[in-house]
Design a protein around this motif. Sequence first.
Motif, PDB file in Angstrom:
ATOM      1  N   TRP A 100       0.845  -1.182   0.000  1.00 49.87           N
ATOM      2  CA  TRP A 100       0.000   0.000   0.000  1.00 49.87           C
ATOM      3  C   TRP A 100       0.884   1.237   0.000  1.00 49.87           C
ATOM      4  O   TRP A 100       2.108   1.156   0.070  1.00 49.87           O
ATOM      5  CB  TRP A 100      -0.969  -0.005   1.180  1.00 49.87           C
ATOM      6  CG  TRP A 100      -0.317   0.002   2.546  1.00 49.87           C
ATOM      7  CD1 TRP A 100       0.307  -1.044   3.154  1.00 49.87           C
ATOM      8  CD2 TRP A 100      -0.223   1.120   3.440  1.00 49.87           C
ATOM      9  NE1 TRP A 100       0.787  -0.687   4.374  1.00 49.87           N
ATOM     10  CE2 TRP A 100       0.464   0.654   4.595  1.00 49.87           C
ATOM     11  CE3 TRP A 100      -0.659   2.433   3.419  1.00 49.87           C
ATOM     12  CZ2 TRP A 100       0.734   1.460   5.684  1.00 49.87           C
ATOM     13  CZ3 TRP A 100      -0.405   3.246   4.502  1.00 49.87           C
ATOM     14  CH2 TRP A 100       0.286   2.772   5.619  1.00 49.87           C
ATOM     15  N   THR A 101       0.250   2.391  -0.113  1.00 47.89           N
ATOM     16  CA  THR A 101       0.984   3.649  -0.252  1.00 47.89           C
ATOM     17  C   THR A 101       0.753   4.522   0.968  1.00 47.89           C
ATOM     18  O   THR A 101      -0.399   4.815   1.329  1.00 47.89           O
ATOM     19  CB  THR A 101       0.533   4.401  -1.514  1.00 47.89           C
ATOM     20  OG1 THR A 101       0.752   3.557  -2.649  1.00 47.89           O
ATOM     21  CG2 THR A 101       1.312   5.683  -1.686  1.00 47.89           C
TER      22      THR A 101
ATOM     23  N   PHE B  32      -3.778  -7.552  -9.727  1.00 42.86           N
ATOM     24  CA  PHE B  32      -3.373  -6.166  -9.969  1.00 42.86           C
ATOM     25  C   PHE B  32      -4.507  -5.206  -9.637  1.00 42.86           C
ATOM     26  O   PHE B  32      -4.319  -4.219  -8.908  1.00 42.86           O
ATOM     27  CB  PHE B  32      -2.942  -5.999 -11.432  1.00 42.86           C
ATOM     28  CG  PHE B  32      -2.623  -4.577 -11.803  1.00 42.86           C
ATOM     29  CD1 PHE B  32      -1.354  -4.069 -11.622  1.00 42.86           C
ATOM     30  CD2 PHE B  32      -3.598  -3.742 -12.341  1.00 42.86           C
ATOM     31  CE1 PHE B  32      -1.057  -2.760 -11.959  1.00 42.86           C
ATOM     32  CE2 PHE B  32      -3.312  -2.434 -12.675  1.00 42.86           C
ATOM     33  CZ  PHE B  32      -2.037  -1.935 -12.484  1.00 42.86           C
ATOM     34  N   TRP B  33      -5.706  -5.489 -10.157  1.00 43.45           N
ATOM     35  CA  TRP B  33      -6.818  -4.559  -9.936  1.00 43.45           C
ATOM     36  C   TRP B  33      -7.342  -4.628  -8.507  1.00 43.45           C
ATOM     37  O   TRP B  33      -7.740  -3.596  -7.934  1.00 43.45           O
ATOM     38  CB  TRP B  33      -7.941  -4.840 -10.934  1.00 43.45           C
ATOM     39  CG  TRP B  33      -7.559  -4.447 -12.321  1.00 43.45           C
ATOM     40  CD1 TRP B  33      -7.323  -5.271 -13.381  1.00 43.45           C
ATOM     41  CD2 TRP B  33      -7.331  -3.115 -12.798  1.00 43.45           C
ATOM     42  NE1 TRP B  33      -6.966  -4.549 -14.485  1.00 43.45           N
ATOM     43  CE2 TRP B  33      -6.959  -3.212 -14.164  1.00 43.45           C
ATOM     44  CE3 TRP B  33      -7.394  -1.860 -12.211  1.00 43.45           C
ATOM     45  CZ2 TRP B  33      -6.672  -2.105 -14.934  1.00 43.45           C
ATOM     46  CZ3 TRP B  33      -7.101  -0.746 -12.981  1.00 43.45           C
ATOM     47  CH2 TRP B  33      -6.735  -0.866 -14.323  1.00 43.45           C
ATOM     48  N   ASN B  34      -7.319  -5.799  -7.884  1.00 45.78           N
ATOM     49  CA  ASN B  34      -7.732  -5.886  -6.479  1.00 45.78           C
ATOM     50  C   ASN B  34      -6.784  -5.094  -5.586  1.00 45.78           C
ATOM     51  O   ASN B  34      -7.218  -4.351  -4.699  1.00 45.78           O
ATOM     52  CB  ASN B  34      -7.779  -7.350  -6.036  1.00 45.78           C
ATOM     53  CG  ASN B  34      -8.930  -8.116  -6.658  1.00 45.78           C
ATOM     54  OD1 ASN B  34      -9.971  -7.532  -6.962  1.00 45.78           O
ATOM     55  ND2 ASN B  34      -8.764  -9.410  -6.867  1.00 45.78           N
ATOM     56  N   ASN B  35      -5.481  -5.242  -5.817  1.00 46.20           N
ATOM     57  CA  ASN B  35      -4.498  -4.516  -5.018  1.00 46.20           C
ATOM     58  C   ASN B  35      -4.587  -3.020  -5.276  1.00 46.20           C
ATOM     59  O   ASN B  35      -4.461  -2.215  -4.344  1.00 46.20           O
ATOM     60  CB  ASN B  35      -3.085  -5.026  -5.324  1.00 46.20           C
ATOM     61  CG  ASN B  35      -2.881  -6.454  -4.874  1.00 46.20           C
ATOM     62  OD1 ASN B  35      -3.573  -6.922  -3.968  1.00 46.20           O
ATOM     63  ND2 ASN B  35      -1.944  -7.151  -5.488  1.00 46.20           N
ATOM     64  N   ARG B  36      -4.783  -2.624  -6.534  1.00 46.27           N
ATOM     65  CA  ARG B  36      -4.900  -1.194  -6.828  1.00 46.27           C
ATOM     66  C   ARG B  36      -6.131  -0.600  -6.153  1.00 46.27           C
ATOM     67  O   ARG B  36      -6.083   0.510  -5.623  1.00 46.27           O
ATOM     68  CB  ARG B  36      -4.952  -0.959  -8.335  1.00 46.27           C
ATOM     69  CG  ARG B  36      -5.307   0.479  -8.690  1.00 46.27           C
ATOM     70  CD  ARG B  36      -5.115   0.780 -10.144  1.00 46.27           C
ATOM     71  NE  ARG B  36      -3.703   0.958 -10.459  1.00 46.27           N
ATOM     72  CZ  ARG B  36      -3.257   1.471 -11.615  1.00 46.27           C
ATOM     73  NH1 ARG B  36      -4.124   1.855 -12.545  1.00 46.27           N
ATOM     74  NH2 ARG B  36      -1.987   1.597 -11.837  1.00 46.27           N
ATOM     75  N   LEU B  37      -7.234  -1.345  -6.171  1.00 45.93           N
ATOM     76  CA  LEU B  37      -8.449  -0.837  -5.532  1.00 45.93           C
ATOM     77  C   LEU B  37      -8.221  -0.619  -4.036  1.00 45.93           C
ATOM     78  O   LEU B  37      -8.581   0.437  -3.486  1.00 45.93           O
ATOM     79  CB  LEU B  37      -9.598  -1.823  -5.763  1.00 45.93           C
ATOM     80  CG  LEU B  37     -10.949  -1.457  -5.121  1.00 45.93           C
ATOM     81  CD1 LEU B  37     -11.447  -0.118  -5.659  1.00 45.93           C
ATOM     82  CD2 LEU B  37     -11.977  -2.546  -5.369  1.00 45.93           C
ATOM     83  N   LYS B  38      -7.631  -1.620  -3.367  1.00 47.34           N
ATOM     84  CA  LYS B  38      -7.370  -1.481  -1.934  1.00 47.34           C
ATOM     85  C   LYS B  38      -6.400  -0.327  -1.669  1.00 47.34           C
ATOM     86  O   LYS B  38      -6.581   0.453  -0.721  1.00 47.34           O
ATOM     87  CB  LYS B  38      -6.800  -2.779  -1.378  1.00 47.34           C
ATOM     88  CG  LYS B  38      -7.777  -3.942  -1.431  1.00 47.34           C
ATOM     89  CD  LYS B  38      -7.115  -5.226  -0.947  1.00 47.34           C
ATOM     90  CE  LYS B  38      -8.071  -6.413  -1.057  1.00 47.34           C
ATOM     91  NZ  LYS B  38      -7.438  -7.693  -0.649  1.00 47.34           N
ATOM     92  N   ASN B  39      -5.387  -0.217  -2.492  1.00 52.75           N
ATOM     93  CA  ASN B  39      -4.382   0.835  -2.306  1.00 52.75           C
ATOM     94  C   ASN B  39      -5.001   2.217  -2.475  1.00 52.75           C
ATOM     95  O   ASN B  39      -4.777   3.126  -1.665  1.00 52.75           O
ATOM     96  CB  ASN B  39      -3.246   0.627  -3.304  1.00 52.75           C
ATOM     97  CG  ASN B  39      -1.965   1.313  -2.863  1.00 52.75           C
ATOM     98  OD1 ASN B  39      -1.958   2.135  -1.953  1.00 52.75           O
ATOM     99  ND2 ASN B  39      -0.875   0.967  -3.518  1.00 52.75           N
ATOM    100  N   LEU B  40      -5.802   2.392  -3.518  1.00 48.13           N
ATOM    101  CA  LEU B  40      -6.430   3.697  -3.747  1.00 48.13           C
ATOM    102  C   LEU B  40      -7.443   4.030  -2.658  1.00 48.13           C
ATOM    103  O   LEU B  40      -7.623   5.202  -2.301  1.00 48.13           O
ATOM    104  CB  LEU B  40      -7.092   3.714  -5.125  1.00 48.13           C
ATOM    105  CG  LEU B  40      -6.130   3.760  -6.322  1.00 48.13           C
ATOM    106  CD1 LEU B  40      -6.889   3.571  -7.618  1.00 48.13           C
ATOM    107  CD2 LEU B  40      -5.365   5.091  -6.352  1.00 48.13           C
TER     108      LEU B  40
END
Length: 1011
Positions: free
Chosen positions: A96-97, A159-167
Amino acid sequence: MSLDFPKKPNKVVCVTKTERDVISADNVSKALLIEDLHGEDVLSFITALTQEVVCPLLSNPENNGEWAPGAAEETLNFMERLKNEALVMKARQEGWTFLPFPKHLPEDKELKSPAVKLLHACESVIIEWAGLVSELLQQKPSQALLDGFKPEPSEEFNFWNNRLKNLQLIQQQMISSKAQQLASYLQSAEGAYCFILKQIYGEVQTGLQEAEDATQNLKPLQEKLEETEVLEYSQLRDNMAGVMEKVNQVWMNSHFHCKPCWIVVLLQEICNLLIVWSRKFLRGQEVMRGLLADPAKVLEDIQVATLTLEKFKEKYIQCRNHLEKQDGGSRRWEFPSHLVFSELDDFLSRMISIQEVYSIRLQFQLEEVVLAGGRGKMWTDAVEEVYQDFLHQLHLLSDCQYDASEPTDQSFPLQASSFQEYVLDLEARLVSILKGTLDDCCVSSSAVKILNMFGQVLDRPLIQEQLRPQLFRSSRAITLRWTQQLLLRAHNVLQNFQTVQHLCVDSGELVMQKFQKISALVVEFRYSVRLDWSSKLDRDSAFILEHPLIKQQAKGMMGIPFRDKLETMLSEIKQVSWERDIELHPQAAQLLKSRCDIGKSYQCLSNMVSCYNQVVSGTLPVELPLIQEQQKELKQSLLELANLKWSSEGVHQLVEQKRESVTTFFALVNEARANMATMSQITQGWVELPLLQRVGNFLQRGEATEESYNQLRKDSEEVLRLTQENLRLYAADDTSASWYTYLDHVDQLVQDGLLQLLLRSLHFLSDNMKPQNSGGALLQVSLQLDSTGSLFKPSLEEDLADLLKSFIDDVYSAASLPPRISVSHQGGHQDALRENADLMALEQEVMQHLPEVREEAALLKARLDKFSPLWNSNKRAVMQEFLTYGRKLTPDEEEVVETPPTLADFQREIQSLQKQMSNVSQLSKNELLHGWLQVELKPFKDALHLFIHNWISMYTQHLLKLVRHSMSRRSVDEEQDEDKKSSSNFPLTETIMLLETVGVEVPELTTLLQS
């Protein structure tokens, strides 16, 4: 050693100073405490140390009362940055960011006029946020494919699951109370970064919508693939329609990803997954082991895998056609299918190749072949030898160390090709064995048993083609053998009946009558067949015996008259020898008597005619004068046989006498022609030699060019050797005109090969200098700065032209390596080719690209001349003007009131230079001109950076002098207020902060920190 935070920390060394004394060689072991940390504890340790220990200690005024002004604050800022970097890195490792915040954000009720330090910290944080968010949003799911990997759909889903959680986490951080305080402060300060903060938030929202759309629409496809994965592989074929249906739903329902490029990536990933499943089903590297274990089962599995993958392609085509018709084709797939199936097609092609090997394995079932008869053991041993050789080849394939199911591994195609060539040789050997065994069969039932024994190997095309004439022999011979077997079976039945005849009182006489009647019919039928066959044999024998042995044909060829009829007669006479009750007429009897001699003579004569015809048909114009006399002698010798008939006396002895001269002449001529073919192959192969090559990314003379030169020298020596060898084979006079003509021909072969080599090399150079055909930079120059301004090195006027000419000369130099073989041509090949019109046109075309690239280079240089004030202006005069008026005067300003600069004026000038520094940094490292000349801008950028650094240093050094002066005054009177103005009227803290923004440390402050 660096104070920057490591990108991938595996080990961190912590150094702690335990005493106030200056570190020296004597007290270093006592004054310093050194520890190291490894692995994942590094980030946790740094975070905990800075957040829980160092920062609280530095924030307490009681711990830094004796420090120099600003020292504690500077150290605290550094540790805060280190803590934030550790938190960012730790969050990144966890997927995450983390968005860092500035310390001590004021509450809304505390907002006053913006403080420079806090505003600077807030703006720095916004810049860092922008970088972190941009880095996240620039990540693409297709990157793995672009990097040459073979991702599966699961990577797309993750990729999209991780991006969704990260955003979502980023959004939570951006709407937190601290983020609201940051936004309120920036808004009250009316800073430009408030707009950037809004822009970041908007990008996060857009990214969230995209990630939610992708995650939602990919979920059904993910579930379908997970359901399919747990099935038996044999059931996959029936589920391909369902998979394509889910892909179609993604295309139709997604708002963000209904783009061809994205659906192509998704389909490629599905193809990769199907390939992985197929290879797992076939056991990958073990797939070739089945050649010796269970070939039928493995072949069946390969066919199942092939049909499954073909089914997926079939459903894809159906889906594509459906989209073409749906809604008038508004949502059709406008991309070529090969983009989707390139990997899958390669895999299918490999499966077909493996399937061919297994098919051959199943056809060669020879382990149970046992042949009977007088020569049965010999033929059985021959078959066994063939089968053992075949098994040896199978062992080589099955013991391979590579994965035959991996399409990118080219080891299997090479070995499979060698295997199939070897199988062709084995088939030829089997044909010889089969012909021999069938010739030895005196009854048709034996031939049938032999054919059944060899089984599927007879389905091989080569064996069928060559064995077919052997299977369709004289119908009369077959008829006589069949009727003979019929009589034998009838006699056996009668004997069996006679054994029990006393039990059949009433039917005995009737059976005997029936038997006699059948026997009489068969005997009568056999007599008529023998009589007819005997008459035909006599007529055909007379026809053959009265014909000449040889006859001249068109174009100087020789031929054996009615050779097909002769072969048939020899075969029938052999079959007659097995029939004892055929009365032969005189002509047939004579042919039967001399059958062996005629057969040998025919084989010998066939060989002689074939050799002679090959000599005649393959004669080169330059070769004819060298062999003309010998060819005439042989022709005359062969025509002597045209006066003889097969019934003539001494035919076999005469044919044997002439055979040696014909075959010897043929062998010599054939060897000479093989040498000529080798010379032609050598010279034609020169076109593939790399005279121009890319070393790294650019065109350079390297080892490959020297290797090509060495190959040319080696090949030239071989051509000379073969030419001298042909002189011996032709027994030619090396001073004759005919030999000179032959040398001219060989010399022309060499020159033609060199011409094609030079044409290909210059075409490569010319084609790659055309922007529309550019495959990347060919040459490189650098843009540099000196005292006179910007300039190209090497220069684009003379040096670049000389460099191109040197490459062209290298190409032509290859033509000087092979020596002239002709004695009638003067000068070398290089001189002759220099006058070739095609080469001259290509050379001119290459040089014509120079003016075009010079024009583009001039435009590039003009575009970069906007930075020319940095190297043209006089720094001393500019500084003096700035210190007098606080700014740079325009040319039309004459009488201006002197206004000494303020700190804000210094900040304005420094920020202006920093902006130029940023603009310079954004310049690309290289510029490609006209598609082939790369201009390296790094020297130019480095020089500009140095110029800008010197300009900034001019301002910062002046400020540094003021700070030193102010600090010296404060050290005398430490009771003065920290914010008291210096003699320069510049606030000390703000001045130090301005210096810090450009990386200038105050040495006096550093000394105080060390103590």
